[in-house]
Design a protein around this motif. Sequence first.
Motif, short mmCIF file in Angstrom:
data_model
loop_
_atom_site.label_atom_id
_atom_site.label_comp_id
_atom_site.label_asym_id
_atom_site.label_seq_id
_atom_site.Cartn_x
_atom_site.Cartn_y
_atom_site.Cartn_z
N LEU A 35 102.59 76.20 9.18
CA LEU A 35 102.89 75.87 7.85
C LEU A 35 103.93 75.01 7.46
N GLU A 36 105.00 75.25 8.53
CA GLU A 36 106.14 74.30 8.17
C GLU A 36 105.89 72.77 8.36
N ALA B 148 103.22 71.36 6.61
CA ALA B 148 102.63 71.03 5.33
C ALA B 148 103.73 70.89 4.59
#
Length: 324
Positions: free
Chosen positions: A76-77, A79
């Motif tokens: 997620l980092e 994104a």
Amino acid sequence: MNDSALFDEAFGQLGPEQIELLDRASAADPALASRRDRLHRALDLLLDSDEPEPPPGLADRTFDRIARHAEEPRILEFAPNRPRYRWADVGVAAAVMLIGLMSLVPAVRDQSRQAGQLTCVDNLRQVGLALNQYASTFETYPHVDPSCPASYVGAAFVQLGEAGLLRDRAILDCPCDGLEEARDRMLGWDELMGRERRWPGTCRDDIRVDYAYHHGTRQGEGRAIPGGLGTPGHMPLVADQPPFRLDQSADDGRLGGVILSGNSPNHSGAGQNVLFTDGRVSWRRSRWISKLDTDLFLNEHKRIGPGVHKVDAVLTPCVFRFRD
């Protein structure tokens, strides 16, 4: 011996004789004995009510794994938190906004010019009403004798104020001259005369207005006289300020100047509003009025001064003196 007998035996459905027969058959058939044994162990696991114990060391291995991967980046980092804009996108948006604003500027300027034009026309109509009221009372338009110390053309408006016909000096301010001047009160006649006697020429700025006034017409070969009730209705009486240059060397009381070529600067040289003696206000794109009056700001001799006949109107800046 089939599997049905094995299930019946596992669930306790066989009698002692049948169990004995199953024991002898298992002893003679190792495959049957193996299936019988697996079935009993499976049933023991299913029927066992105790909670199964976790494998030894499972908790330690789990915490270890979490600690080992805690510092690793998560997917997620990668994104983006918000959409990223390129400078090209920002430039295109700014250009669109700029074009939109630029398209509005001419419309706003045109509306402002039209509003100023209407205010200018309204000012002249109010001035015309005051002048006609003055003429109805005194049988002549305001006029200052050239021998008077305060014989400025603008002194005619002082006379209107003195007669109580010009209460708002703002109507002498053309909104289309490009200047936003703070207009003080109009001087009284006695105040004007007193200051002019003490300091000649200093009242010129006090009576400055944005409109030019009729300079009078010459009676035959005699002196100039102001227009009166018998003046033809198509005679110009007041107009926007003409283009002029003061005579800076004339501080001895003559206070003249030069009328320059072109239209009034009040409307950026596009033309001038002209008030006629019948109260009509007309927009003129040139200084030409009629065949008998070819220049609004000069007489037939191309000079500043009284008209040479009754229809030779000369409208003069208010800072100029009346000249006989």
